[in-house]
Design a protein around this motif. Structure first.
Motif, PDB file in Angstrom:
ATOM      1  N   ILE A 197      34.410  60.763  31.570  1.00 45.86           N
ATOM      2  CA  ILE A 197      34.331  59.492  30.854  1.00 45.86           C
ATOM      3  C   ILE A 197      34.869  58.418  31.799  1.00 45.86           C
ATOM      4  O   ILE A 197      35.993  58.534  32.308  1.00 45.86           O
ATOM      5  CB  ILE A 197      35.136  59.510  29.546  1.00 45.86           C
ATOM      6  CG1 ILE A 197      34.517  60.495  28.560  1.00 45.86           C
ATOM      7  CG2 ILE A 197      35.198  58.112  28.937  1.00 45.86           C
ATOM      8  CD1 ILE A 197      35.276  60.610  27.250  1.00 45.86           C
ATOM      9  N   GLU A 198      34.059  57.402  32.036  1.00 46.95           N
ATOM     10  CA  GLU A 198      34.463  56.305  32.915  1.00 46.95           C
ATOM     11  C   GLU A 198      35.154  55.235  32.087  1.00 46.95           C
ATOM     12  O   GLU A 198      34.598  54.726  31.107  1.00 46.95           O
ATOM     13  CB  GLU A 198      33.232  55.728  33.620  1.00 46.95           C
ATOM     14  CG  GLU A 198      33.571  54.697  34.671  1.00 46.95           C
ATOM     15  CD  GLU A 198      32.311  54.135  35.305  1.00 46.95           C
ATOM     16  OE1 GLU A 198      32.400  53.656  36.449  1.00 46.95           O
ATOM     17  OE2 GLU A 198      31.247  54.173  34.662  1.00 46.95           O
ATOM     18  N   VAL A 199      36.364  54.899  32.484  1.00 44.27           N
ATOM     19  CA  VAL A 199      37.144  53.873  31.792  1.00 44.27           C
ATOM     20  C   VAL A 199      37.091  52.588  32.617  1.00 44.27           C
ATOM     21  O   VAL A 199      37.387  52.596  33.815  1.00 44.27           O
ATOM     22  CB  VAL A 199      38.600  54.322  31.600  1.00 44.27           C
ATOM     23  CG1 VAL A 199      39.423  53.211  30.954  1.00 44.27           C
ATOM     24  CG2 VAL A 199      38.656  55.583  30.756  1.00 44.27           C
ATOM     25  N   LYS A 200      36.704  51.489  31.971  1.00 37.55           N
ATOM     26  CA  LYS A 200      36.612  50.193  32.638  1.00 37.55           C
ATOM     27  C   LYS A 200      37.539  49.225  31.916  1.00 37.55           C
ATOM     28  O   LYS A 200      37.320  48.906  30.741  1.00 37.55           O
ATOM     29  CB  LYS A 200      35.170  49.691  32.623  1.00 37.55           C
ATOM     30  CG  LYS A 200      34.218  50.610  33.364  1.00 37.55           C
ATOM     31  CD  LYS A 200      32.783  50.212  33.188  1.00 37.55           C
ATOM     32  CE  LYS A 200      32.301  50.466  31.758  1.00 37.55           C
ATOM     33  NZ  LYS A 200      32.316  51.887  31.410  1.00 37.55           N
ATOM     34  N   LEU A 201      38.560  48.787  32.606  1.00 39.47           N
ATOM     35  CA  LEU A 201      39.555  47.904  31.995  1.00 39.47           C
ATOM     36  C   LEU A 201      39.309  46.462  32.396  1.00 39.47           C
ATOM     37  O   LEU A 201      38.925  46.172  33.529  1.00 39.47           O
ATOM     38  CB  LEU A 201      40.960  48.330  32.421  1.00 39.47           C
ATOM     39  CG  LEU A 201      41.380  49.744  32.037  1.00 39.47           C
ATOM     40  CD1 LEU A 201      42.762  50.039  32.585  1.00 39.47           C
ATOM     41  CD2 LEU A 201      41.342  49.936  30.539  1.00 39.47           C
ATOM     42  N   MET A 202      39.548  45.564  31.465  1.00 31.61           N
ATOM     43  CA  MET A 202      39.448  44.129  31.749  1.00 31.61           C
ATOM     44  C   MET A 202      40.828  43.516  31.546  1.00 31.61           C
ATOM     45  O   MET A 202      41.670  44.068  30.830  1.00 31.61           O
ATOM     46  CB  MET A 202      38.440  43.474  30.796  1.00 31.61           C
ATOM     47  CG  MET A 202      38.816  43.583  29.345  1.00 31.61           C
ATOM     48  SD  MET A 202      37.568  42.809  28.282  1.00 31.61           S
ATOM     49  CE  MET A 202      38.249  43.157  26.658  1.00 31.61           C
ATOM     50  N   CYS A 238      29.484  55.336  42.913  1.00 29.81           N
ATOM     51  CA  CYS A 238      29.470  53.880  42.875  1.00 29.81           C
ATOM     52  C   CYS A 238      30.657  53.404  42.043  1.00 29.81           C
ATOM     53  O   CYS A 238      31.374  54.193  41.448  1.00 29.81           O
ATOM     54  CB  CYS A 238      28.159  53.382  42.291  1.00 29.81           C
ATOM     55  SG  CYS A 238      27.868  53.944  40.598  1.00 29.81           S
ATOM     56  N   ALA A 239      30.870  52.112  41.974  1.00 26.79           N
ATOM     57  CA  ALA A 239      32.018  51.574  41.243  1.00 26.79           C
ATOM     58  C   ALA A 239      31.643  50.244  40.619  1.00 26.79           C
ATOM     59  O   ALA A 239      30.690  49.573  41.046  1.00 26.79           O
ATOM     60  CB  ALA A 239      33.212  51.419  42.175  1.00 26.79           C
ATOM     61  N   LYS A 240      32.395  49.871  39.590  1.00 28.39           N
ATOM     62  CA  LYS A 240      32.287  48.540  38.992  1.00 28.39           C
ATOM     63  C   LYS A 240      33.683  47.929  38.956  1.00 28.39           C
ATOM     64  O   LYS A 240      34.673  48.644  38.778  1.00 28.39           O
ATOM     65  CB  LYS A 240      31.748  48.630  37.564  1.00 28.39           C
ATOM     66  CG  LYS A 240      30.324  49.123  37.430  1.00 28.39           C
ATOM     67  CD  LYS A 240      29.973  49.186  35.947  1.00 28.39           C
ATOM     68  CE  LYS A 240      28.597  49.757  35.698  1.00 28.39           C
ATOM     69  NZ  LYS A 240      28.299  49.863  34.247  1.00 28.39           N
ATOM     70  N   LYS A 241      33.718  46.647  39.106  1.00 31.66           N
ATOM     71  CA  LYS A 241      35.026  45.982  39.057  1.00 31.66           C
ATOM     72  C   LYS A 241      34.844  44.510  38.709  1.00 31.66           C
ATOM     73  O   LYS A 241      33.814  43.918  39.020  1.00 31.66           O
ATOM     74  CB  LYS A 241      35.745  46.129  40.393  1.00 31.66           C
ATOM     75  CG  LYS A 241      37.237  45.814  40.311  1.00 31.66           C
ATOM     76  CD  LYS A 241      37.993  46.345  41.513  1.00 31.66           C
ATOM     77  CE  LYS A 241      39.498  46.127  41.338  1.00 31.66           C
ATOM     78  NZ  LYS A 241      40.259  46.662  42.510  1.00 31.66           N
ATOM     79  N   LEU A 242      35.870  43.964  38.026  1.00 32.44           N
ATOM     80  CA  LEU A 242      35.834  42.547  37.723  1.00 32.44           C
ATOM     81  C   LEU A 242      36.925  41.831  38.527  1.00 32.44           C
ATOM     82  O   LEU A 242      37.952  42.412  38.873  1.00 32.44           O
ATOM     83  CB  LEU A 242      35.994  42.295  36.222  1.00 32.44           C
ATOM     84  CG  LEU A 242      37.340  42.651  35.551  1.00 32.44           C
ATOM     85  CD1 LEU A 242      38.334  41.499  35.672  1.00 32.44           C
ATOM     86  CD2 LEU A 242      37.101  42.964  34.078  1.00 32.44           C
ATOM     87  N   TYR A 243      36.657  40.585  38.836  1.00 35.30           N
ATOM     88  CA  TYR A 243      37.610  39.757  39.587  1.00 35.30           C
ATOM     89  C   TYR A 243      37.782  38.442  38.833  1.00 35.30           C
ATOM     90  O   TYR A 243      36.803  37.815  38.401  1.00 35.30           O
ATOM     91  CB  TYR A 243      37.107  39.497  41.007  1.00 35.30           C
ATOM     92  CG  TYR A 243      37.003  40.747  41.848  1.00 35.30           C
ATOM     93  CD1 TYR A 243      38.072  41.185  42.618  1.00 35.30           C
ATOM     94  CD2 TYR A 243      35.826  41.487  41.850  1.00 35.30           C
ATOM     95  CE1 TYR A 243      37.971  42.337  43.378  1.00 35.30           C
ATOM     96  CE2 TYR A 243      35.719  42.635  42.614  1.00 35.30           C
ATOM     97  CZ  TYR A 243      36.789  43.077  43.379  1.00 35.30           C
ATOM     98  OH  TYR A 243      36.687  44.213  44.127  1.00 35.30           O
ATOM     99  N   TYR A 244      39.030  38.019  38.685  1.00 38.05           N
ATOM    100  CA  TYR A 244      39.350  36.734  38.041  1.00 38.05           C
ATOM    101  C   TYR A 244      39.497  35.715  39.161  1.00 38.05           C
ATOM    102  O   TYR A 244      40.502  35.697  39.876  1.00 38.05           O
ATOM    103  CB  TYR A 244      40.631  36.892  37.236  1.00 38.05           C
ATOM    104  CG  TYR A 244      40.951  35.723  36.334  1.00 38.05           C
ATOM    105  CD1 TYR A 244      40.093  35.369  35.296  1.00 38.05           C
ATOM    106  CD2 TYR A 244      42.126  35.001  36.506  1.00 38.05           C
ATOM    107  CE1 TYR A 244      40.395  34.310  34.456  1.00 38.05           C
ATOM    108  CE2 TYR A 244      42.441  33.943  35.667  1.00 38.05           C
ATOM    109  CZ  TYR A 244      41.568  33.597  34.646  1.00 38.05           C
ATOM    110  OH  TYR A 244      41.875  32.549  33.811  1.00 38.05           O
ATOM    111  N   ALA A 245      38.458  34.907  39.355  1.00 46.00           N
ATOM    112  CA  ALA A 245      38.405  34.039  40.526  1.00 46.00           C
ATOM    113  C   ALA A 245      37.901  32.654  40.135  1.00 46.00           C
ATOM    114  O   ALA A 245      37.295  32.465  39.076  1.00 46.00           O
ATOM    115  CB  ALA A 245      37.480  34.667  41.576  1.00 46.00           C
TER     116      ALA A 245
END
Length: 316
Positions: free
Chosen positions: A245-250, A277-284
């Protein structure tokens, strides 16, 4: 007196029949007379016989007696009721082989056929196992042969029937505690179930591990990275099954650190198919800045801007 072996069986009408091997090496029998008493002993066969002694029931209710022949060949003889109410045949050798049997046993198959397994040399040097059975219920006997030599089927492979997180697809604010639950089938005493959490760009850093998690259980996990993979593995003699299970945190809602900063979502594809592969969020402050941060963190990877919905979706 001086009974060397004894066996008992139920007649078709429910009365018990007892067969005994005496010191004279003959077989004797007596049965319940229906009024609570017993009939006198009478000779069933003269022999000479030796133990073991068995009584088995044919599919039609007739009893059949099996006993060793007490001579140099040690063959198996049998005699049976001619009908369910009484008479008996003469005893005869079950088959010409195997000779020199050391022991034997009798059983009944689910369809009513009788089967005999015997341990003997068959005239050779080393002990062997031979099997003979009725070709059809109540019928003639097949010739002796060896039992199948194929190995028995191996143990079943453990099977993960369910593995889920209470927060749906694993998309939740940083600081969320997830409850993972699972059910593993075909998991006996030699089965091991492990729960592992992996983080990092390549999911190559272990941040927790439960090596003996149990076949039916749950665990609370508080990931600290925006990309976390929780892996359940069930291993046993029959093989291994695993699910992830892939966990994606914001980020949790906070006061902005800059006037125009916002969330930007990216997908990173590695140059090698051996890496996930990967996913990621950036606060920019803008998309270009966020993309530059992503490329700096994932050098050599293909960086693609994605939507919030694509970020929440499972996988890349």
């Amino acid at each position: 007196h001086d009974i060397r072996a004894v066996a008992a069986g139920a007649l078709a009408d429910g009365r018990l029949l007892v067969v005994a091997l005496g010191a004279s090496r003959a077989l004797y029998m007596r049965s319940q007379d229906g009024s609570g008493g017993w009939t006198p002993w009478q000779t069933l066969a003269a022999g000479p016989f030796a133990a073991p002694l068995y009584i088995a029931r044919n599919a039609d209710g007739r009893l059949e007696v099996f006993v060793h022949r007490d001579d140099q060949y040690r063959q198996i003889e049998h005699g049976w009721q001619t009908d369910v109410k009484g008479g008996w045949t003469d005893f005869s050798v079950l088959a010409n082989i195997p000779r020199y049997t050391h022991d034997f046993a009798v059983t009944s198959m689910p369809d009513g056929r009788l089967v005999v397994a015997a341990a003997g040399s068959g005239g050779g040097t080393y002990p062997e196992v031979f099997v003979a059975g009725q070709a059809v219920p109540n019928g003639a006997w097949e010739t002796w042969g060896h039992p199948p030599t194929e190995p028995p089927p191996g143990p079943p492979k453990p099977r993960i029937d369910a593995f889920a997180a209470d927060n749906g697809n694993g998309y939740a604010p940083i600081g969320t505690t997830f409850t993972f639950s699972w059910d593993v089938g075909n998991c006996g005493s030699s089965c091991h179930v492990a729960l592992t959490g992996l983080t990092g760009a390549h999911y190559n850093t272990v941040f927790f591990s439960v090596p003996e998690a149990g076949a039916h259980n749950q665990a609370k996990v508080k990931p600290s990275d925006t990309n976390t993979l929780v892996k359940l593995t069930a291993s046993g003699p029959g093989g291994t099954d695993s699910k992830t299970i892939e966990v994606k945190l914001m980020p949790a809602p906070t006061a902005p650190t800059c006037a125009n900063c916002q969330n930007f979502f990216f997908k990173m594809v590695p140059p090698s198919t051996l890496l996930p592969c990967a996913k990621k969020l950036y606060y920019a402050p803008d998309a270009a800045t966020a993309e530059s941060w992503a490329k700096a963190e994932f050098p050599g990877w293909t960086v693609t801007k994605i939507t919030d919905q694509q970020f929440q979706a499972y996988g890349c």
